[in-house]
Design a protein around this motif. Structure first.
Motif, PDB file in Angstrom:
ATOM      1  N   ILE A  19       3.625  13.947 -46.651  1.00  0.00           N
ATOM      2  CA  ILE A  19       4.919  14.375 -46.118  1.00  0.00           C
ATOM      3  C   ILE A  19       5.721  13.170 -45.628  1.00  0.00           C
ATOM      4  CG2 ILE A  19       6.045  15.727 -44.308  1.00  0.00           C
ATOM      5  CD1 ILE A  19       3.672  17.664 -44.444  1.00  0.00           C
ATOM      6  N   VAL A  20       5.045  12.287 -44.886  1.00  0.00           N
ATOM      7  CA  VAL A  20       5.739  11.116 -44.319  1.00  0.00           C
ATOM      8  C   VAL A  20       6.222  10.193 -45.419  1.00  0.00           C
ATOM      9  CG1 VAL A  20       5.402   9.040 -42.926  1.00  0.00           C
ATOM     10  CG2 VAL A  20       4.523  11.237 -42.119  1.00  0.00           C
ATOM     11  N   PHE A  21       5.367   9.886 -46.389  1.00  0.00           N
ATOM     12  CA  PHE A  21       5.778   8.985 -47.464  1.00  0.00           C
ATOM     13  C   PHE A  21       6.821   9.633 -48.367  1.00  0.00           C
ATOM     14  CE2 PHE A  21       1.798   6.666 -46.516  1.00  0.00           C
ATOM     15  CZ  PHE A  21       2.328   5.389 -46.447  1.00  0.00           C
ATOM     16  N   GLY A  22       6.745  10.948 -48.522  1.00  0.00           N
ATOM     17  CA  GLY A  22       7.801  11.628 -49.269  1.00  0.00           C
ATOM     18  C   GLY A  22       9.147  11.490 -48.581  1.00  0.00           C
ATOM     19  N   ALA A  23       9.156  11.643 -47.253  1.00  0.00           N
ATOM     20  CA  ALA A  23      10.400  11.466 -46.503  1.00  0.00           C
ATOM     21  C   ALA A  23      10.882  10.026 -46.565  1.00  0.00           C
ATOM     22  CB  ALA A  23      10.194  11.891 -45.051  1.00  0.00           C
ATOM     23  N   GLY A  27      13.900  10.495 -48.530  1.00  0.00           N
ATOM     24  CA  GLY A  27      14.699  11.010 -47.426  1.00  0.00           C
ATOM     25  C   GLY A  27      16.171  10.676 -47.492  1.00  0.00           C
ATOM     26  N   PRO A  28      16.547   9.396 -47.695  1.00  0.00           N
ATOM     27  CA  PRO A  28      17.985   9.077 -47.727  1.00  0.00           C
ATOM     28  C   PRO A  28      18.749   9.780 -48.843  1.00  0.00           C
ATOM     29  CG  PRO A  28      16.675   7.093 -47.377  1.00  0.00           C
ATOM     30  CD  PRO A  28      15.707   8.191 -47.703  1.00  0.00           C
ATOM     31  N   LEU A  66      16.789  11.909 -39.230  1.00  0.00           N
ATOM     32  CA  LEU A  66      15.339  11.760 -39.327  1.00  0.00           C
ATOM     33  C   LEU A  66      14.925  11.293 -40.718  1.00  0.00           C
ATOM     34  CD1 LEU A  66      14.112  14.917 -37.375  1.00  0.00           C
ATOM     35  CD2 LEU A  66      13.850  12.540 -36.673  1.00  0.00           C
ATOM     36  N   LEU A  67      15.486  11.917 -41.751  1.00  0.00           N
ATOM     37  CA  LEU A  67      15.148  11.532 -43.119  1.00  0.00           C
ATOM     38  C   LEU A  67      15.613  10.115 -43.422  1.00  0.00           C
ATOM     39  CD1 LEU A  67      16.029  14.851 -45.008  1.00  0.00           C
ATOM     40  CD2 LEU A  67      13.750  13.930 -44.536  1.00  0.00           C
ATOM     41  N   GLU A 222      16.326   4.589 -36.528  1.00  0.00           N
ATOM     42  CA  GLU A 222      14.910   4.469 -36.207  1.00  0.00           C
ATOM     43  C   GLU A 222      14.551   5.512 -35.146  1.00  0.00           C
ATOM     44  OE1 GLU A 222      11.325   3.357 -34.269  1.00  0.00           O
ATOM     45  OE2 GLU A 222      13.265   3.034 -33.303  1.00  0.00           O
ATOM     46  N   TRP A 223      13.394   6.134 -35.278  1.00  0.00           N
ATOM     47  CA  TRP A 223      13.062   7.309 -34.473  1.00  0.00           C
ATOM     48  C   TRP A 223      12.968   7.009 -32.987  1.00  0.00           C
ATOM     49  CZ3 TRP A 223       8.742   8.948 -38.403  1.00  0.00           C
ATOM     50  CH2 TRP A 223       9.362   9.457 -39.541  1.00  0.00           C
TER      51      TRP A 223
END
Length: 272
Positions: A19-23, A27-28, A66-67, A222-223
């Motif tokens: 999920i994280v690497f997909g985002a 994501g952008p 976030l993305l 950045e989060w």
């Protein structure tokens, strides 16, 4: 990988990392809005069909931010870990192979650095280098080097007296050949496992630096910086803080779970 996916820990870590690497990768491009676009009439809204994760104090879409911030956060963790682990592994392997006075001097210096808490040491380096994402990445890498050097040295000491190393020495092989062909391949397991787990620490330290204003700077997505910018509005719209906070926690948990499963796969005794 088959051994990792046999355990619930490995499955959970793999799913979270996918999920994280997909985002981070897409994501952008899949973000529904411009992450920097203001919507003055939609400030501090909760989740809705129009804004799935709500909006911040400027009406910016939180999901889009976030993305868009996923690549910077993930690359920060990976970059800091690669630099810190690589440099630390070189120092630890070199000290372990050299032995004698060189090993003693190097380890005493590293012990002195390790006596200082990691976050405090990182803050000192960032203060010296100045704020910014690149400076924060370098500071985290320098902070990781001593611990990684000690782990690499311990792994080298465990294989330095093995029969295949002694046989290579008896054949008259050079020290560089012995390190590259006999020692290093047999100590890569602990180094890879430790590197996987340290990515999560790098991401959390990076988010902490961003929150303190010493890491990423506005208008970055950045989060950690997102949490810092929205903390004074958290009682009006808690989603401003919940979204990036959950993203950081999910990323750190994914790398930790995957690292634990990877450790079990490399260690037959733990696997049993």
């Amino acid at each position: 990988m088959r051994d990792i996916l046999r355990s619930p820990t490995g499955i959970a870590g793999t799913v979270l990392l996918l999920i994280v690497f997909g985002a981070a990768l897409f994501g952008p491009w899949i973000a529904p809005y411009d992450p920097q676009a203001f919507h003055a009439t939609a400030r501090l809204q909760g989740p809705s069909w129009r804004y799935l994760a709500g909006t911040d104090q400027y009406g910016r879409d939180l999901l889009s931010r976030l993305l868009n911030g996923a690549p910077a956060t993930v690359l920060f963790g990976l970059g800091a870990t690669v630099l810190g682990v690589g440099a630390g592994a070189i120092i630890g392997v070199s000290a372990g192979v050299a032995g004698g006075r060189t090993d003693t001097i190097v380890m005493r210096i590293l012990d002195g650095i390790l006596a200082m808490p990691e976050l405090l040491f990182t803050l000192l380096i960032v203060t010296f280098l100045g704020g910014g994402l690149g400076q924060a990445l370098l500071a985290v890498a320098v902070t990781f080097m001593p611990g990684m050097a000690r782990i690499a040295r311990s792994a080298v000491l465990s294989v330095r007296t093995r029969e295949y190393v002694l046989a290579a020495q008896a054949r008259g092989e050079s020290r560089l050949w012995i390190v590259g062909r006999e020692v290093l391949p047999n100590v890569l397991g602990p180094i890879i496992v430790e590197a996987t787990i340290r990515v999560s620490f790098a991401i959390m330290i990076g988010a902490t630096l961003g929150f303190l204003g010493l890491g990423a700077q506005p208008p970055s997505t950045e989060w950690g910086l997102m949490v810092a910018e929205a903390r004074q509005y958290m009682f009006r719209n808690p989603w401003c803080v919940i979204g990036p906070g959950v993203a950081v926690a999910m990323t750190a948990m994914g790398f930790n779970l995957f690292g634990d499963a990877l450790r079990d796969a490399f260690d037959p005794r733990r696997k049993r």
